[in-house]
Design an enzyme around this catalytic site. Structure first.
Site, mmCIF file in Angstrom:
data_model
loop_
_atom_site.group_PDB
_atom_site.id
_atom_site.type_symbol
_atom_site.label_atom_id
_atom_site.label_comp_id
_atom_site.label_asym_id
_atom_site.label_seq_id
_atom_site.Cartn_x
_atom_site.Cartn_y
_atom_site.Cartn_z
ATOM 1 N N GLU A 168 32.520 54.162 39.376
ATOM 2 C CA GLU A 168 33.173 53.180 40.242
ATOM 3 C C GLU A 168 34.249 53.833 41.130
ATOM 4 O OE1 GLU A 168 32.514 49.225 37.448
ATOM 5 O OE2 GLU A 168 34.532 49.998 37.717
ATOM 6 N N ASN B 187 38.943 35.506 38.190
ATOM 7 C CA ASN B 187 39.777 36.084 37.127
ATOM 8 C C ASN B 187 40.692 37.198 37.637
ATOM 9 O OD1 ASN B 187 37.800 37.959 37.542
ATOM 10 N ND2 ASN B 187 36.885 37.796 35.510
ATOM 11 N N LYS C 98 41.233 41.208 43.015
ATOM 12 C CA LYS C 98 40.203 40.457 43.748
ATOM 13 C C LYS C 98 40.868 39.521 44.771
ATOM 14 C CE LYS C 98 36.934 40.629 39.852
ATOM 15 N NZ LYS C 98 36.223 39.832 38.814
ATOM 16 N N HIS D 254 39.359 43.184 38.640
ATOM 17 C CA HIS D 254 38.244 43.913 38.034
ATOM 18 C C HIS D 254 38.838 45.153 37.380
ATOM 19 C CE1 HIS D 254 34.617 46.224 37.404
ATOM 20 N NE2 HIS D 254 35.281 47.243 37.915
ATOM 21 N N TYR E 283 28.157 46.675 41.245
ATOM 22 C CA TYR E 283 27.665 46.100 39.992
ATOM 23 C C TYR E 283 26.293 46.654 39.591
ATOM 24 C CZ TYR E 283 31.666 43.010 39.648
ATOM 25 O OH TYR E 283 32.949 42.537 39.516
HETATM 26 P P1 ADP Z 1 34.441 41.976 33.578
HETATM 27 O O1 ADP Z 1 34.964 41.775 34.984
HETATM 28 O O2 ADP Z 1 35.394 41.404 32.556
HETATM 29 O O3 ADP Z 1 34.040 43.395 33.270
HETATM 30 P P2 ADP Z 1 31.592 41.336 33.818
HETATM 31 O O4 ADP Z 1 31.360 42.757 34.188
HETATM 32 O O5 ADP Z 1 30.764 40.756 32.704
HETATM 33 O O6 ADP Z 1 33.131 41.058 33.450
HETATM 34 O O7 ADP Z 1 31.344 40.399 35.081
HETATM 35 C C1 ADP Z 1 31.828 40.761 36.353
HETATM 36 C C2 ADP Z 1 32.469 39.569 37.021
HETATM 37 O O8 ADP Z 1 31.482 38.558 37.229
HETATM 38 C C3 ADP Z 1 33.547 38.859 36.197
HETATM 39 O O9 ADP Z 1 34.807 39.472 36.277
HETATM 40 C C4 ADP Z 1 33.533 37.488 36.801
HETATM 41 O O10 ADP Z 1 34.258 37.427 38.019
HETATM 42 C C5 ADP Z 1 32.049 37.274 37.114
HETATM 43 N N1 ADP Z 1 31.332 36.575 36.030
HETATM 44 C C6 ADP Z 1 30.908 37.108 34.853
HETATM 45 N N2 ADP Z 1 30.265 36.186 34.117
HETATM 46 C C7 ADP Z 1 30.252 35.037 34.852
HETATM 47 C C8 ADP Z 1 29.738 33.719 34.650
HETATM 48 N N3 ADP Z 1 29.088 33.395 33.543
HETATM 49 N N4 ADP Z 1 29.907 32.793 35.614
HETATM 50 C C9 ADP Z 1 30.556 33.108 36.742
HETATM 51 N N5 ADP Z 1 31.066 34.334 36.999
HETATM 52 C C10 ADP Z 1 30.930 35.287 36.075
HETATM 53 MG MG MG Z 2 32.445 44.550 33.932
#
Ligand code: ADP
Ligand code: MG
Length: 203
Positions: A172, A158, A16, A161, A56
């Site tokens: 994806e 974080n 990212k 992805h 998404y």
């Molecule tokens: P992952 O990336 O671990 O698969 P998710 O698919 O649940 O996680 O969410 C996609 C992305 O959305 C996360 O990597 C993060 O950047 C963001 N995200 C998820 N939950 C939150 C939250 N509660 N607050 C802010 N950003 C979030």
């Molecule tokens: Mg995810």
């Protein structure tokens, strides 16, 4: 129908914009590479907000699951979530995610190998850096939390992805790469990972 060998599994990883800005491209690629996985596609691009929303929306359950995961994340720390409605929470997350991921260049990659989806998720770590395991990319290189990102009205940063399931990975990869951009080739090290017989090692 012939079941494909596990070594043919592929998954999508995105570094990212914060991962690119933190100069962690090499470190992140190295972590996946040293596991034995094979890089099957790689490019740098600046995604549009529409591309991110489509990404998404590929999994129809993502909005509900992500909202529920966020609520649990708050409750497990004894904190009150910003809403009890998972879809309301995700609507806010998605708006912030679009801004975050379209803010600068990202690196899109396809990694291939046995159990690629699960191995990459394990090396990546849990969504919230505050609670991601030590030794994972999200646990080692960043310090964000839901509490902080929600307070500041932005997406949790974080670094990467990674696709959450084989089905998600297939959708994806097709969203980020054309067929031609995914390269099938043999890596010499695959012999030691996958060959049934290890004869021929001794001189
Ligand atoms: P992952 O990336 O671990 O698969 P998710 O698919 O649940 O996680 O969410 C996609 C992305 O959305 C996360 O990597 C993060 O950047 C963001 N995200 C998820 N939950 C939150 C939250 N509660 N607050 C802010 N950003 C979030
Ligand atoms: Mg995810």
């Amino acid at each position: 129908m012939k079941i494909p060998h596990p070594k043919t599994e592929r998954t999508l990883v995105l570094i990212k914009p914060d991962g690119v800005q933190r100069s962690l491209i090499g470190e992140i690629i190295g972590r996946y590479e040293r596991s034995g996985l094979k890089l099957a596609g790689l490019k740098m691009c600046i995604p549009t907000e529409a591309h991110i929303e489509e990404h998404y929306s590929l999994d129809p359950a993502w909005r509900r699951v992500t909202g529920e995961k966020t609520i649990k994340g708050y409750e497990s720390k004894g904190l009150t979530p910003p809403s009890r409605d998972p879809l309301e929470i995700t609507a806010r997350i998605l708006a912030n995610l679009k801004k975050y991921l379209a803010s600068g260049p990202v690196i899109a990659m396809a990694w291939q190998g046995a159990h690629a989806v699960a191995i990459v998720r394990k090396l990546t770590g849990g969504t919230e850096p505050l609670t991601s395991d030590v030794g994972t990319i999200r646990g080692d290189f960043v310090l964000d939390s839901y509490q902080m990102s929600d307070t500041d009205g932005r997406a949790v940063r974080n670094l990467v992805h990674a696709s959450g399931s084989v089905k998600e990975a297939e959708a994806e990869l097709a969203h980020w790469f054309s067929k031609k951009e995914l390269i099938g080739y043999r890596l010499i090290s695959e012999q030691i990972l996958y060959d049934v017989n290890l004869d021929g090692l001794l001189e």
